[in-house]
Enzyme design. Sequence first.
Site, PDB file in Angstrom:
ATOM      1  N   HIS A  32       0.826  -1.209   0.000  1.00  0.00           N
ATOM      2  CA  HIS A  32       0.000   0.000   0.000  1.00  0.00           C
ATOM      3  C   HIS A  32       0.861   1.260   0.000  1.00  0.00           C
ATOM      4  CE1 HIS A  32      -3.752  -2.191   1.577  1.00  0.00           C
ATOM      5  NE2 HIS A  32      -3.903  -1.880   0.327  1.00  0.00           N
ATOM      6  N   GLU A  42      -5.358 -15.014 -22.446  1.00  0.00           N
ATOM      7  CA  GLU A  42      -4.161 -15.064 -21.585  1.00  0.00           C
ATOM      8  C   GLU A  42      -3.767 -16.496 -21.241  1.00  0.00           C
ATOM      9  OE1 GLU A  42      -4.894 -12.640 -18.092  1.00  0.00           O
ATOM     10  OE2 GLU A  42      -6.948 -13.321 -17.941  1.00  0.00           O
ATOM     11  N   CYS A  45      -3.351  -5.715 -23.387  1.00  0.00           N
ATOM     12  CA  CYS A  45      -3.491  -4.950 -22.142  1.00  0.00           C
ATOM     13  C   CYS A  45      -2.476  -5.360 -21.069  1.00  0.00           C
ATOM     14  CB  CYS A  45      -4.914  -5.051 -21.599  1.00  0.00           C
ATOM     15  SG  CYS A  45      -5.325  -6.686 -21.006  1.00  0.00           S
ATOM     16  N   ARG A  63       5.037 -15.923 -13.106  1.00  0.00           N
ATOM     17  CA  ARG A  63       5.316 -14.487 -13.251  1.00  0.00           C
ATOM     18  C   ARG A  63       5.718 -13.832 -11.937  1.00  0.00           C
ATOM     19  NH1 ARG A  63      -0.764 -11.929 -14.412  1.00  0.00           N
ATOM     20  NH2 ARG A  63      -0.082 -10.008 -13.451  1.00  0.00           N
ATOM     21  N   ARG A 102     -13.503  -5.675 -15.884  1.00  0.00           N
ATOM     22  CA  ARG A 102     -13.169  -7.104 -15.815  1.00  0.00           C
ATOM     23  C   ARG A 102     -13.739  -7.667 -14.528  1.00  0.00           C
ATOM     24  NH1 ARG A 102      -7.078  -9.149 -15.902  1.00  0.00           N
ATOM     25  NH2 ARG A 102      -7.130  -8.503 -13.724  1.00  0.00           N
ATOM     26  N   ASP A 131      -0.076 -12.850 -18.050  1.00  0.00           N
ATOM     27  CA  ASP A 131      -0.335 -14.267 -17.811  1.00  0.00           C
ATOM     28  C   ASP A 131       0.027 -15.118 -19.019  1.00  0.00           C
ATOM     29  OD1 ASP A 131      -1.277 -14.798 -15.150  1.00  0.00           O
ATOM     30  OD2 ASP A 131      -2.960 -13.482 -15.609  1.00  0.00           O
TER      31      ASP A 131
HETATM   32  C1  PEP Z   1      -2.490  -9.969 -17.904  1.00  0.00           C
HETATM   33  O1  PEP Z   1      -2.445 -11.118 -17.455  1.00  0.00           O
HETATM   34  O2  PEP Z   1      -1.726  -9.526 -18.795  1.00  0.00           O
HETATM   35  C2  PEP Z   1      -3.497  -9.030 -17.389  1.00  0.00           C
HETATM   36  C3  PEP Z   1      -3.688  -7.861 -17.949  1.00  0.00           C
HETATM   37  O3  PEP Z   1      -4.156  -9.377 -16.260  1.00  0.00           O
HETATM   38  P1  PEP Z   1      -3.482  -9.307 -14.786  1.00  0.00           P
HETATM   39  O4  PEP Z   1      -2.136  -8.680 -14.920  1.00  0.00           O
HETATM   40  O5  PEP Z   1      -4.414  -8.544 -13.966  1.00  0.00           O
HETATM   41  O6  PEP Z   1      -3.413 -10.769 -14.446  1.00  0.00           O
HETATM   42 MG    MG Z   2      -4.060 -11.867 -16.228  1.00  0.00          MG
END
Ligand code: PEP
Ligand code: MG
Length: 582
Positions: free
Chosen positions: A197, A439, A510, A473, A340, A463
């Site tokens: 935070h 993803e 994204c 990741r 989402r 992902d």
């Molecule tokens: C991704 O996996 O690239 C994504 C945008 O979702 P998040 O990073 O929230 O898992």
């Molecule tokens: Mg993701």
Amino acid sequence: MKAANAKMIFGEVASPGVARGSAVVCECIAETQIARHVIDESEVAQEIERFDAAVSAAEKKMIEVQQKIGRKNGHDEAAIFEAHIALLHDPSLRETVTALCETSKLNVEAAVSEAIKTLSAAFARLDNPYFLERAADLRDIGNRLQQALSNNDLPAIPDFPDGTVMVTRELLPSVIMQLDEGAVCGVIVEQGGQTAHATILARARGMPMLIRVPNATEAIHTGDQLIVDGLAGRVFINATPQIQREYDRLEADLQAHKSALRELIDLPSVTQDNVPIKLSANISKGADAVTAASVNADGAGLYRTEFLFLAQDDFPSEEEQYKMYHATAERLKPREVAIRVLDIGSDKLLSYFPLAWEANPSLGCRGIRLLLAHPEILNVQLRAILRLSATLPVSILFPMVGGVEELRAAKAAIERAKTALANEGQSFNPEIRIGAMIETPAAVILAGRLAQEVDFLSIGTNDLVQYLLTTDRTSSEVATYYEPLHPAVLSALASVAAVAKEREISVSVCGEMAGNPAYTMLLLGLGFRTLSINPGELLEIKSAVRSINLQAADELAREVLALGTIQEVKECLRKSESRGLS
Ligand code: PEP
Ligand code: MG
């Protein structure tokens, strides 16, 4: 005066920028001496009463500060206090304290100290960044309780002189919230986390911050003159005049770069050959929508709703969700916001929703699978979004889609929610747009079929890279294997772009890859015309877009797709960049 020794130490950039100022080394977590003694059976009830009174007193104090902060810095910062207040009332805290008083006959101060240690160690053992940060929140609460028990106020944050760089072992959210932004220009922390935070707050304030700077509080002394390089991740202690001059120049360059980028706000996002590229924003809270609107983002391509759920101590109700989404979408209207639905599981866990232990949680019950297994959670969120669609342009985005069945089941849930709302006489947009995240490897292979089921696709490279390359990741052990420029990743991206073009469906990227200007030309060459990025990165990407010639981008992508190794891809990008510069 004694000549100070010039030194350089390194850390991790948590909030970018350059700060120069005078060090104040301080301890934000008061290591108060806790009185410890054995109590009599007859004193147990009284000690527990003292605990309850301390909780009330601490809560009262926190509400006062929360109100002050809410007025000064806005709802999002004040909301973190709500999470702290919820933690203060966590039943496991009271149960542990009570047990220590009753069975170990500890005085309440010692019992609170032990309970906080036990609970925060349990969080820390989960070895998950979210819970590690909650452990820090718990210690913050422990301090507040000790203050209340001793009838003392929390040690006031010192009045830092202007131009202070604060150096500390651990930074608590309550401390950073109280910092006078005018006086403190940068922060150096020995511990900390990228998603803590305190880090989120420093970033939101644009305050340069380095975390994980080993032994910073020993290497730096109050009064040292510091240069916090929140670009390269280093700190100069009492830098030589030569280094000072280097940073004079760097700061002037940064300032000029920032002003130049701001000039782009009203300019169109088009390539050199006039092809429009849509730049939308990734957001997770109201403040991000404000930033997104201020840089003229083309709506939000990804609204991660997890943040709202993570900041609570129970599932937010339909009404609470409606209000939050409404406030966010209102700021970006008439541009679309892709909301989402809750993407939890694996590394994103809710303290109030324990999941069954799994050996491989990222391959387990997460994202859309988890929501389909808990239709009550999905239904509340869908109802809130659908109701909002009656007045604002929002769409629904499904995370971690693994196949057509899941997508159809999720769409059926939307239809059920629509029917129920219609029966209740509530309005919604019957044509609300629906999107699927690409993803997982299965979603890449089935992209054509998924495209027939939805209105848009959004590629989550964060992902996708993890699953295509079988590389966690979140792991630092295998971080070198996590490579967005891996030929398998690029080939997957090219294939989804081609499928989307053939099916005439919009597709965006994204994941974090979209926010890296070094990849913009390649992504455009691969066929993408929409990128969704963090609002703070948007102008940088717009600048890259405006410098790109699409024909050259196409050629680059063709060249890259013929390569078989990461090194060759990197070399090819490097050469193309130097051609662009020459
Ligand atoms: C991704 O996996 O690239 C994504 C945008 O979702 P998040 O990073 O929230 O898992
Ligand atoms: Mg993701």
